[in-house]
Design an enzyme around this catalytic site. Structure first.
Site, PDB file in Angstrom:
ATOM      1  N   LYS A 169       0.854  -1.193   0.000  1.00 12.08           N
ATOM      2  CA  LYS A 169       0.000   0.000   0.000  1.00 12.08           C
ATOM      3  C   LYS A 169       0.879   1.228   0.000  1.00 12.08           C
ATOM      4  O   LYS A 169       1.991   1.208   0.546  1.00 12.08           O
ATOM      5  CB  LYS A 169      -0.867   0.026   1.266  1.00 12.08           C
ATOM      6  CG  LYS A 169      -2.086   0.892   1.139  1.00 12.08           C
ATOM      7  CD  LYS A 169      -3.158   0.137   0.400  1.00 12.08           C
ATOM      8  CE  LYS A 169      -4.481   0.827   0.388  1.00 12.08           C
ATOM      9  NZ  LYS A 169      -5.550  -0.084   0.006  1.00 12.08           N
ATOM     10  N   GLY A 193     -19.746   7.636  -3.022  1.00  7.15           N
ATOM     11  CA  GLY A 193     -18.735   8.064  -3.997  1.00  7.15           C
ATOM     12  C   GLY A 193     -18.452   6.930  -4.956  1.00  7.15           C
ATOM     13  O   GLY A 193     -19.367   6.220  -5.370  1.00  7.15           O
ATOM     14  N   GLY A 196     -20.804   7.040   2.373  1.00  7.91           N
ATOM     15  CA  GLY A 196     -19.727   7.179   1.389  1.00  7.91           C
ATOM     16  C   GLY A 196     -20.270   6.997  -0.014  1.00  7.91           C
ATOM     17  O   GLY A 196     -19.914   6.045  -0.722  1.00  7.91           O
ATOM     18  N   ALA A 230     -17.063   3.836  -4.692  1.00  8.70           N
ATOM     19  CA  ALA A 230     -17.544   2.484  -4.369  1.00  8.70           C
ATOM     20  C   ALA A 230     -19.006   2.521  -3.920  1.00  8.70           C
ATOM     21  O   ALA A 230     -19.848   1.770  -4.435  1.00  8.70           O
ATOM     22  CB  ALA A 230     -16.665   1.861  -3.290  1.00  8.70           C
TER      23      ALA A 230
HETATM   24  N1  GLU Z   1      -7.319   0.126  -3.233  1.00  8.84           N
HETATM   25  C1  GLU Z   1      -8.078  -1.055  -3.477  1.00  8.84           C
HETATM   26  C2  GLU Z   1      -8.147  -1.911  -2.238  1.00  8.84           C
HETATM   27  O1  GLU Z   1      -7.963  -1.448  -1.131  1.00  8.84           O
HETATM   28  C3  GLU Z   1      -7.611  -1.802  -4.730  1.00  8.84           C
HETATM   29  C4  GLU Z   1      -6.225  -2.302  -4.703  1.00  8.84           C
HETATM   30  C5  GLU Z   1      -5.734  -2.869  -6.040  1.00  8.84           C
HETATM   31  O2  GLU Z   1      -6.513  -2.950  -6.970  1.00  8.84           O
HETATM   32  O3  GLU Z   1      -4.552  -3.202  -6.101  1.00  8.84           O
HETATM   33  O4  GLU Z   1      -8.436  -3.071  -2.296  1.00  8.84           O
END
Ligand code: GLU
Length: 423
Positions: free
Chosen positions: A102, A216, A214, A218
């Site tokens: 991340k 937005g 939220g 999602a």
């Molecule tokens: N940010 C998204 C998550 O928390 C997608 C991560 C991705 O597609 O690599 O799952």
């Protein structure tokens, strides 16, 4: 308690139920690599600003590190660490060959011009380039990042390595090597799982009232898909507040109104009801009030720690669908369990996003692009299978769905680490 301590608590809980090897638990409790950067950016007024930034590579036993990058003024190293560990677990829950990572930049992107945002993104990629790559670590969108930012990342990385490398990042626009269906994937995956749960419980979506925190990327899409499947949307919020109505709301109109009026909270008088009934009425509510509204399904699609030990006793929903990462604090979770509220956990409910990211990586690798129908069909297969695996573990261990999702993931990780003889 930091967000990562929440993650550790969840890992320990599952580990004690399933009797996980202590060494595997120790491996899962630490990141393999943490990268901290200071990103200098020339602002439009000629001044220089330096933005602290991170990438945490939690674990790559299952495959390349994978996970989004968030731009937020309150992001910090501990939060990114927690989110990276959840990515490792999430990929293992849906059984795709990816690890967990991340990234984050401490910035309020709403205060930046488009040019400043682009320079910030490109500079971040320059600093991060040696650590990422299609087989090494593949970023994606997360809070406040989108397809456009992903195409800047792909472009900058391609320049640095001297060859077109769209596979370094996922969530790109379709014309730039992105996958059909990636924009809806997080919401769609969650809806597939919720539908399975509802079916299993013998419930009918038509009788279920839904509230979405939220509204937005999602949450807004989830609302639309849920209404298409027959659920009734009765409330929604965004960062500025929300509305709750006495009858079902049309999510498409609400989205249009949000764009025009800046927030769903200003839309109470403007959303026509789906069904023409007398006495329909909408009230404005704060985000906190929205969570405590009378409803059947509460969709959490905002930020972490929205349900805590303070408000958990007042939650009236019977089912919670966690599209955000970590929206329920472990102390709040205990209270929900005691009160019989079923949480479909983030690591299962929102795994559709990374699953279609995986499809995007496959498409980039062989240059063969899939139709939207194929993406949806394959996503549904993976989400339904993951639901069944989690349900099966919940029954076997008499555990919550969250514990069962961790058990599903940790047993896969344990088997993989053992097979490789990695320690
Ligand atoms: N940010 C998204 C998550 O928390 C997608 C991560 C991705 O597609 O690599 O799952």
């Amino acid at each position: 308690m930091s967000l990562f301590e929440n993650t550790l608590k969840q890992i320990r809980k599952a580990s004690s139920i399933m009797d996980l090897d202590e060494d595997i638990e120790r491996i899962m409790s630490v990141p393999q690599r943490k990268i901290e950067m200071q990103v200098p950016v020339k602002m439009d007024d000629g001044s220089l600003k330096i933005f602290p930034a991170f990438r945490v590579q939690h674990n790559n036993y299952m495959g390349p590190y994978k996970g989004g990058i968030r731009y937020h003024q309150q992001v910090d190293a501990e939060e990114v660490l927690a989110l990276s560990a959840w990515m490792t677990i999430k990929c293992a829950v849906v059984n795709i060959p990816l690890g967990g990572g991340k990234g984050g930049i401490i910035v309020n992107p709403k205060e930046l011009s488009e040019g400043e945002k682009e320079r910030l993104t490109r500079r971040y990629v320059q600093l991060l380039a040696p650590a990422i790559g299609p087989d090494r670590d593949v970023p994606a969108p997360d809070v406040n990042t989108n397809a456009k930012i992903m195409s800047w990342i792909a472009d900058e990385y391609s320049k640095i390595v001297g060859k077109d490398s769209p596979g370094v990042v996922t969530g790109k626009p379709v014309g730039q090597g992105g996958s059909e269906g990636r924009g809806e994937a997080t919401a769609q995956g969650g809806v597939y799982v919720l539908n399975e749960y509802i079916k299993h419980e013998g419930l009918d979506p038509k009788n279920l009232k839904v509230v979405v925190q939220g509204f937005g990327n999602a949450g807004g899409i989830a609302a639309k898909l849920l209404v298409e499947d027959g659920y009734q949307l009765i409330g929604a919020s965004d960062s500025q507040g929300g509305i709750v109505c006495s009858h079902s709301i049309d999510p498409n109109e609400l989205m249009q109104c949000k764009v025009e009026k800046n927030s769903v909270k200003n839309c109470g008088l403007h959303v026509t009801q789906l069904h023409d009934v007398e006495g329909v009425d909408c009230k404005e509510v704060s985000n906190e009030e929205l969570l405590e509204e009378e409803c059947d399904v509460l969709v959490l699609a905002a930020l972490e720690n929205q349900i805590t030990k303070e408000n958990a006793p007042r939650i009236k929903a019977k089912i919670i669908l966690e599209l955000a990462n970590g929206p329920v604090h472990p102390e709040g979770d205990e209270i929900l369990n005691e009160n019989g509220v079923v949480a479909i956990p983030d690591i299962l409910a929102n795994a559709g996003g990374v699953t279609v990211s995986y499809f995007e990586m496959l498409q980039n690798a062989d240059g063969n692009y899939w139709s939207e129908e194929r993406v949806k069909g394959e996503l549904q297969d993976i989400m339904v299978k993951a639901w069944k695996d989690v349900k099966c573990n919940a029954e076997k261990h008499q555990s919550t769905l969250r514990e069962a999702a961790f058990i599903t993931a940790l047993s896969r990780l344990e088997a993989k680490i053992r097979e490789r003889g990695s320690f």
